[in-house]
Design a protein around this motif. Structure first.
Motif, PDB file in Angstrom:
ATOM      1  N   TYR A 352      30.919  -2.708   5.010  1.00  8.98           N
ATOM      2  CA  TYR A 352      31.720  -4.092   6.026  1.00  8.98           C
ATOM      3  C   TYR A 352      31.868  -5.182   5.402  1.00  8.98           C
ATOM      4  O   TYR A 352      32.309  -5.959   5.874  1.00  8.98           O
ATOM      5  CB  TYR A 352      30.780  -4.456   6.822  1.00  8.98           C
ATOM      6  CG  TYR A 352      29.504  -2.506   7.273  1.00  8.98           C
ATOM      7  CD1 TYR A 352      30.210  -2.210   8.291  1.00  8.98           C
ATOM      8  CD2 TYR A 352      28.159  -3.482   7.902  1.00  8.98           C
ATOM      9  CE1 TYR A 352      29.253  -1.153   9.108  1.00  8.98           C
ATOM     10  CE2 TYR A 352      27.585  -2.366   8.464  1.00  8.98           C
ATOM     11  CZ  TYR A 352      27.740  -1.071   8.888  1.00  8.98           C
ATOM     12  OH  TYR A 352      27.614  -0.342   9.258  1.00  8.98           O
ATOM     13  N   TYR A 382      27.062  -5.716  12.674  1.00 10.74           N
ATOM     14  CA  TYR A 382      28.032  -4.505  12.559  1.00 10.74           C
ATOM     15  C   TYR A 382      27.313  -3.369  12.455  1.00 10.74           C
ATOM     16  O   TYR A 382      27.730  -2.255  13.527  1.00 10.74           O
ATOM     17  CB  TYR A 382      28.699  -4.703  11.039  1.00 10.74           C
ATOM     18  CG  TYR A 382      29.641  -5.754  11.270  1.00 10.74           C
ATOM     19  CD1 TYR A 382      30.923  -5.282  11.474  1.00 10.74           C
ATOM     20  CD2 TYR A 382      29.709  -6.964   9.793  1.00 10.74           C
ATOM     21  CE1 TYR A 382      32.131  -6.724  11.701  1.00 10.74           C
ATOM     22  CE2 TYR A 382      30.808  -7.527   9.413  1.00 10.74           C
ATOM     23  CZ  TYR A 382      31.731  -7.324  10.569  1.00 10.74           C
ATOM     24  OH  TYR A 382      33.112  -8.930  10.450  1.00 10.74           O
ATOM     25  N   ASP A 383      26.169  -3.275  11.874  1.00 10.19           N
ATOM     26  CA  ASP A 383      25.464  -1.211  12.097  1.00 10.19           C
ATOM     27  C   ASP A 383      25.086  -2.033  13.264  1.00 10.19           C
ATOM     28  O   ASP A 383      24.997  -0.471  14.330  1.00 10.19           O
ATOM     29  CB  ASP A 383      24.609  -1.292  10.780  1.00 10.19           C
ATOM     30  CG  ASP A 383      23.639  -2.260  10.754  1.00 10.19           C
ATOM     31  OD1 ASP A 383      23.745  -3.537  11.167  1.00 10.19           O
ATOM     32  OD2 ASP A 383      22.593  -2.232  10.710  1.00 10.19           O
TER      33      ASP A 383
END
Length: 607
Positions: A352, A382-383
């Motif tokens: 990322y 993000y995950d």
């Protein structure tokens, strides 16, 4: 190693290979059973088909009970509770809640009398930590000594329930497989509701971990597990209980982006190894290095390491300098770039770091500061966003309530109200929109609402999400916000984010009204205590540092003398640290050239 320990090791641990050991230690006898229909079989490795008949369940079931409980769970748990503890592992979170309610529906009223006062106190404590709220399922089941346990609970709820179970106030947990690892809650009997975790069939390691909860060393002399199965799963289960545990492999091989590349960047960033020979030497000493002959078929360790270093160099995270040059080979020394150091110092996942850099860069072009929404979006993990599945009707409802400034944030990110409406109404969407951005903005709405309302229960109802999920999202965002802050500190172009992210990280960490944050920085002061102190007139760190512990005890409910002294002492220490930091800042500014009088003057006034 002492002689006693060596002797113990020789007697109880048998080396099987270089990296495998088999233990002979078993503190409590564990009996394994299988249940098919109303027959219980004992697992017996010496038997021809791996099991022998044990007993027939003799429990009078009404027609209603047979329909509600075809697996005889009520019969199995009432053989144990309330005198002993019992765990029932269920395939899903919802199944945990349903099973807990179903069991309580058919338990005798006598169970209500067992440790009644302590169960009443537990309910009261659960309400206190949840601003007066209590899950309807727990409200019904706790009086019977039963509760569910899964990730949908908040950490405070889980802690109270686990403590109550440990001391016997609760005698039965219906739980998911996550309780089997990392939580020390043993039981006399462990029941596996089905040989599945969600829709996946059990692995041997998972099965072993679950049944390993049975048996209380120092309390019980034995433990037992019962796996409930259907006839169709019988052969697969017999294979499961007879096979050896799955092998353990290095996680570096699973995802090279997260594994070897991250390790290489860390080695170079820490200057542990800076050239190919040293890096390969280190890699050979890892668990992955030991297993390379098993794990690597197409490429060897050297090729994978070279490939990882090349990838990091191409991404601009590393640079290489020639150490020496000969006809046969070039030897390079690697050093970390500014972007690489930012990723390393911020512990940003390498998958990322490019996206984060691009998002922060784009944010500089039009950062919306009229609300926290834009900053929250930039610090939403993000995950978690990649795993998110939005409820489109809720998404549209929240979107339609945005202020003009907040709508501007969505527009900058390329997410329009018409797109959300089409998704909510089930219409086809022709315009291509980045799915990950849409999902991340949805989670940003959850976090933004939580910071405004500071009440997980209300936000949970508003977004129809489990309380535990929202708490994990908040924790993840606070952690990622701190990571992004460290990332920005290493890159001069992102200087504007530094002060903003310091404050946002505090807000995400404490998730309380702004006036309570200074008090919650004090060791031992959580939200409830901070509200008590604030309402009693202790509105700042200075007030708390100058407080008299004896007055605190008389003013604040349920505050012990030890706690009061600890709070005052911690506040004084924190105030002293802040004063020292300001003093250092003033001294640094005084050392600046004389053409900065205005800056020095204003900083001295601030101090």
């Amino acid at each position: 190693m002492s002689k006693t320990y060596k002797s113990f090791f020789k007697q109880n641990i048998t080396p099987v290979s270089l990296d495998q050991y088999v233990s002979k230690i078993c503190t409590v006898e564990l009996k394994e059973y299988l249940k098919i229909n109303d027959i219980v079989y004992e697992v017996d490795s010496k038997a021809e088909n791996g099991m022998t008949f044990s007993r027939l369940l003799n429990y009078k079931y009404s027609d209603t009970l047979k329909k509600m409980d075809p697996d005889y769970l009520v019969a199995l748990v009432t053989e144990v509770i309330p005198n002993y503890s019992c765990l029932v592992f269920c395939p899903t979170k919802k199944n945990c809640e349903n099973v807990a309610e179903m069991i309580c529906r058919f338990l005798s009223k006598d169970y209500l009398k067992h440790r009644e006062k302590e169960k009443h106190e537990l309910i009261k404590n659960l309400k206190n930590i949840s601003s007066g709220n209590l899950c309807p399922v727990l409200k019904h089941t706790i009086p019977f000594g039963v509760a569910y346990h899964h990730s949908g609970l908040t950490s405070d709820e889980r802690k109270l329930l686990e403590e109550a179970y440990s001391i016997g106030v609760l005698c039965l947990f219906t739980c998911t497989s996550t309780l089997a690892a990392g939580v020390n809650l043993p039981a006399r009997r462990v029941i596996l509701r089905a040989p599945y975790v969600a829709k996946e069939f059990l692995k041997r390691n998972q099965y072993q971990q679950m049944i390993g909860r049975a048996g209380r060393a120092g309390i019980d002399t034995m433990g037992e597990s019962i796996l409930i199965l259907q006839e169709k799963d019988k052969q697969q289960v017999l294979e499961l209980i007879s096979r050896p545990p799955e092998n353990c492999y290095s996680c570096l091989v699973q995802e090279f982006t997260k594994g070897i590349q991250t390790l290489c960047l860390s080695l170079i960033g820490l200057k542990v190894a800076t050239n190919l020979d040293d890096i390969c030497h280190f890699m050979n000493g890892t668990f992955f290095g030991v297993q390379q002959k098993i794990l690597l078929k197409e490429k060897n360790l050297l090729e994978i390491t070279v490939e990882s270093l090349r990838h990091l160099t191409e991404k601009g995270l590393l640079q290489k300098d020639t150490l020496f040059k000969s006809k046969e080979e070039h030897q390079y020394n690697f050093h970390i770039t500014k972007l690489g150091r930012a990723s390393f110092k911020g512990t940003i996942d390498l998958a990322y770091c490019d996206i984060l850099y691009r998002d922060l860069k784009k944010g500089l072009e039009g950062l919306v500061l009229e609300s926290l929404l834009h900053l929250i979006y930039l610090t939403t993990p993000y995950d978690l966003a990649f795993q998110c599945v939005p409820d489109w009707m809720i998404y549209f409802r929240q979107f339609s309530q945005l202020s003009p400034a907040e709508q501007n944030v969505a527009a900058l990110l390329g997410v329009s109200e018409s797109f959300i409406w089409k998704k909510a109404s089930g219409q086809a969407v022709k315009k291509k929109v980045d799915k990950d951005v849409v999902n991340r903005l949805y989670l940003s709405f959850v976090l933004y609402t939580l910071l405004k309302e500071t009440n997980i229960w209300r936000v949970s109802e508003k977004f129809n999400l489990p309380r535990g999920y929202i708490q994990n999202l908040l924790t993840g965002a606070a952690s990622f916000s701190a990571c992004v802050l460290h990332f920005c500190e290493e890159l001069e172009e992102f200087w504007v984010y530094r002060a903003l992210l310091v404050e946002l990280t505090k807000k995400l960490t404490y998730c309380v009204k702004a006036e309570l944050i200074p008090l919650m920085e004090v060791t031992g002061v959580l939200e409830g205590r901070a509200k008590q102190l604030y309402n009693a007139g202790y509105k700042s760190l200075v007030h708390l540092a100058n407080a008299n512990p004896e007055v605190l005890i008389r003013t604040i409910d349920h505050l012990s003398r030890h706690q009061a002294k600890k709070i005052v002492s911690s506040a004084k220490m924190l105030l002293h640290e802040k004063a020292e930091a300001l003093q250092e800042e003033v001294e640094e500014l005084l050392r600046l050239p004389s053409d900065f009088p205005g800056i020095v003057s204003s900083s001295i006034e601030k101090a």
